[in-house]
Design a protein around this motif. Structure first.
Motif, PDB file in Angstrom:
ATOM      1  N   LEU A  31       4.806   6.177  -3.885  1.00 45.93           N
ATOM      2  CA  LEU A  31       5.664   6.141  -5.064  1.00 45.93           C
ATOM      3  C   LEU A  31       4.881   6.203  -6.369  1.00 45.93           C
ATOM      4  N   ASP A  32       3.714   5.568  -6.378  1.00 47.65           N
ATOM      5  CA  ASP A  32       2.954   5.564  -7.626  1.00 47.65           C
ATOM      6  C   ASP A  32       1.858   6.627  -7.647  1.00 47.65           C
ATOM      7  N   GLY A  33       1.623   7.253  -6.485  1.00 49.21           N
ATOM      8  CA  GLY A  33       0.707   8.390  -6.438  1.00 49.21           C
ATOM      9  C   GLY A  33      -0.766   8.051  -6.570  1.00 49.21           C
ATOM     10  N   LEU A  34      -1.151   6.814  -6.266  1.00 48.81           N
ATOM     11  CA  LEU A  34      -2.565   6.443  -6.362  1.00 48.81           C
ATOM     12  C   LEU A  34      -3.331   7.015  -5.168  1.00 48.81           C
ATOM     13  N   SER A  35      -4.599   7.314  -5.387  1.00 47.19           N
ATOM     14  CA  SER A  35      -5.459   7.793  -4.298  1.00 47.19           C
ATOM     15  C   SER A  35      -5.855   6.611  -3.416  1.00 47.19           C
ATOM     16  N   TYR A  36      -6.387   6.931  -2.221  1.00 44.55           N
ATOM     17  CA  TYR A  36      -6.853   5.865  -1.325  1.00 44.55           C
ATOM     18  C   TYR A  36      -7.927   5.029  -2.017  1.00 44.55           C
ATOM     19  N   ALA A  37      -8.825   5.718  -2.743  1.00 43.41           N
ATOM     20  CA  ALA A  37      -9.921   5.016  -3.418  1.00 43.41           C
ATOM     21  C   ALA A  37      -9.391   4.072  -4.502  1.00 43.41           C
TER      22      ALA A  37
ATOM     23  N   VAL B 235       0.826  -1.211   0.000  1.00 36.69           N
ATOM     24  CA  VAL B 235       0.000   0.000   0.000  1.00 36.69           C
ATOM     25  C   VAL B 235       0.861   1.262   0.000  1.00 36.69           C
ATOM     26  N   LEU B 236       2.000   1.202   0.683  1.00 35.34           N
ATOM     27  CA  LEU B 236       2.865   2.376   0.758  1.00 35.34           C
ATOM     28  C   LEU B 236       3.480   2.695  -0.599  1.00 35.34           C
ATOM     29  N   VAL B 237       3.903   1.667  -1.325  1.00 38.42           N
ATOM     30  CA  VAL B 237       4.457   1.870  -2.671  1.00 38.42           C
ATOM     31  C   VAL B 237       3.402   2.474  -3.600  1.00 38.42           C
ATOM     32  N   LEU B 238       2.199   1.932  -3.555  1.00 39.82           N
ATOM     33  CA  LEU B 238       1.130   2.425  -4.425  1.00 39.82           C
ATOM     34  C   LEU B 238       0.758   3.872  -4.099  1.00 39.82           C
ATOM     35  N   ARG B 239       0.789   4.222  -2.811  1.00 44.17           N
ATOM     36  CA  ARG B 239       0.402   5.577  -2.393  1.00 44.17           C
ATOM     37  C   ARG B 239       1.529   6.587  -2.593  1.00 44.17           C
TER      38      ARG B 239
ATOM     39  N   ILE C 109      -6.397   2.665  -4.611  1.00 39.30           N
ATOM     40  CA  ILE C 109      -5.714   1.541  -3.963  1.00 39.30           C
ATOM     41  C   ILE C 109      -6.743   0.546  -3.430  1.00 39.30           C
ATOM     42  N   ALA C 110      -7.813   1.071  -2.834  1.00 43.57           N
ATOM     43  CA  ALA C 110      -8.869   0.204  -2.304  1.00 43.57           C
ATOM     44  C   ALA C 110      -9.473  -0.642  -3.416  1.00 43.57           C
ATOM     45  N   GLN C 111      -9.727  -0.002  -4.562  1.00 47.04           N
ATOM     46  CA  GLN C 111     -10.310  -0.714  -5.701  1.00 47.04           C
ATOM     47  C   GLN C 111      -9.328  -1.750  -6.245  1.00 47.04           C
TER      48      GLN C 111
ATOM     49  N   LEU D  62      -6.837  -3.298  -4.727  1.00 45.37           N
ATOM     50  CA  LEU D  62      -6.542  -4.413  -3.826  1.00 45.37           C
ATOM     51  C   LEU D  62      -7.795  -5.093  -3.271  1.00 45.37           C
ATOM     52  N   GLY D  63      -8.971  -4.572  -3.635  1.00 41.55           N
ATOM     53  CA  GLY D  63     -10.210  -5.164  -3.146  1.00 41.55           C
ATOM     54  C   GLY D  63     -10.394  -4.981  -1.654  1.00 41.55           C
ATOM     55  N   LEU D  64     -10.027  -3.777  -1.150  1.00 37.60           N
ATOM     56  CA  LEU D  64     -10.123  -3.488   0.276  1.00 37.60           C
ATOM     57  C   LEU D  64     -11.062  -2.315   0.518  1.00 37.60           C
ATOM     58  N   GLU D  65     -11.486  -2.142   1.770  1.00 37.87           N
ATOM     59  CA  GLU D  65     -12.231  -0.947   2.150  1.00 37.87           C
ATOM     60  C   GLU D  65     -11.242   0.220   2.200  1.00 37.87           C
ATOM     61  N   GLU D  66     -11.741   1.426   1.873  1.00 36.84           N
ATOM     62  CA  GLU D  66     -10.859   2.602   1.876  1.00 36.84           C
ATOM     63  C   GLU D  66     -10.280   2.849   3.270  1.00 36.84           C
ATOM     64  N   GLY D  67     -11.093   2.614   4.306  1.00 45.04           N
ATOM     65  CA  GLY D  67     -10.616   2.799   5.682  1.00 45.04           C
ATOM     66  C   GLY D  67      -9.467   1.855   6.012  1.00 45.04           C
ATOM     67  N   THR D  68      -9.534   0.629   5.486  1.00 46.97           N
ATOM     68  CA  THR D  68      -8.464  -0.352   5.695  1.00 46.97           C
ATOM     69  C   THR D  68      -7.179   0.124   5.039  1.00 46.97           C
ATOM     70  N   VAL D  69      -7.319   0.673   3.832  1.00 42.84           N
ATOM     71  CA  VAL D  69      -6.152   1.195   3.106  1.00 42.84           C
ATOM     72  C   VAL D  69      -5.501   2.312   3.913  1.00 42.84           C
ATOM     73  N   LYS D  70      -6.316   3.241   4.417  1.00 41.27           N
ATOM     74  CA  LYS D  70      -5.780   4.379   5.184  1.00 41.27           C
ATOM     75  C   LYS D  70      -5.048   3.913   6.434  1.00 41.27           C
ATOM     76  N   SER D  71      -5.639   2.946   7.142  1.00 40.88           N
ATOM     77  CA  SER D  71      -4.992   2.487   8.372  1.00 40.88           C
ATOM     78  C   SER D  71      -3.703   1.722   8.077  1.00 40.88           C
ATOM     79  N   ARG D  72      -3.708   0.944   6.979  1.00 36.54           N
ATOM     80  CA  ARG D  72      -2.476   0.217   6.618  1.00 36.54           C
ATOM     81  C   ARG D  72      -1.357   1.191   6.230  1.00 36.54           C
ATOM     82  N   ILE D  73      -1.724   2.252   5.500  1.00 35.44           N
ATOM     83  CA  ILE D  73      -0.718   3.238   5.101  1.00 35.44           C
ATOM     84  C   ILE D  73      -0.175   3.956   6.326  1.00 35.44           C
ATOM     85  N   ALA D  74      -1.054   4.302   7.261  1.00 36.31           N
ATOM     86  CA  ALA D  74      -0.614   4.969   8.498  1.00 36.31           C
ATOM     87  C   ALA D  74       0.346   4.066   9.273  1.00 36.31           C
ATOM     88  N   ARG D  75      -0.013   2.777   9.369  1.00 36.16           N
ATOM     89  CA  ARG D  75       0.866   1.827  10.083  1.00 36.16           C
ATOM     90  C   ARG D  75       2.187   1.639   9.343  1.00 36.16           C
TER      91      ARG D  75
END
Length: 198
Positions: free
Chosen positions: A150-156, A144-148, A158-160, A162-175
């Motif tokens: 380095l590749d500049g993808l939005s949370y939405a 998720v960190l590489v996609l956000r 990345i969620a689409q 990886l098939g994840l909820e947007e909130g999950t993406v945000k928390s994984r990136i924060a961690r």
């Protein structure tokens, strides 16, 4: 100019020129994604070709629930992750290649003319520290960190992808950011004061 959806429709009917246009539109983004994930230009080029080949073969399975480019990102990401897992099982041999292979070592030492030798060395050192930090993360956090970052993808996006909820993406990136900072502080490469800046 034909839309992506129209090109996909034509390509699914066997129109190779329509698929060639899809390749042209997505090639640089897909290569950059593969390069950031594998950190090797040759591997990136190979996986870019393989991703497009898989896309061509699998067009009949593409349901259009996401955009073609997002589907292509997913194919590429999965190829790279499978490759990285295989490399990991080889006990990190790929990380020692430049130490053992003189030719490889010489290639890595080609100077960047835009920087002084000191700046180039410092820049390489920082890049290697970041790479090492990324390698220290779990697969899901690194991905998720590489996609956000380095590749500049939005949370939405990345969620689409990886098939994840947007909130999950945000928390994984924060961690992931937290874990990367912690790694850099623990290894003594950044002070805790500097790491507190966004």
């Amino acid at each position: 100019m034909q839309s992506e959806a129209e090109l996909v429709r034509l390509a699914r009917q066997g129109d190779e020129s329509a698929f060639a246009l899809l390749v042209e539109q997505n090639q640089s983004r897909i290569y950059n994604l593969a390069l950031r994930m594998t950190r090797n230009p040759d591997d990136a080029a190979e996986f870019t070709q393989e991703a497009f080949l898989n896309a061509w073969r699998g067009l009949s399975k593409f349901q259009g629930e996401s955009s073609f480019s997002t589907w292509l990102y997913r194919l590429t990401s999965n190829l790279c992750i499978d490759f990285l897992r295989r490399e990991k099982r080889r006990s990190g041999l790929s990380m020692t290649v430049s130490l053992d292979d003189e030719e490889e070592g010489r290639q890595a030492d080609v100077p960047d003319e835009r920087f002084s030798p000191e700046q180039s060395a410092e820049r390489r050192e920082v890049q290697e520290l970041i790479r090492a930090g990324l390698r220290s993360l779990s697969e899901e956090h690194r991905r998720v960190l590489v996609l956000r970052e380095l590749d500049g993808l939005s949370y939405a996006e990345i969620a689409q992808l990886l098939g994840l909820e947007e909130g999950t993406v945000k928390s994984r990136i924060a961690r992931a950011r937290l874990a990367l900072r912690k790694y850099l502080i623990v290894t003594g490469n950044f002070s805790s004061a500097s790491s507190s800046t966004p």
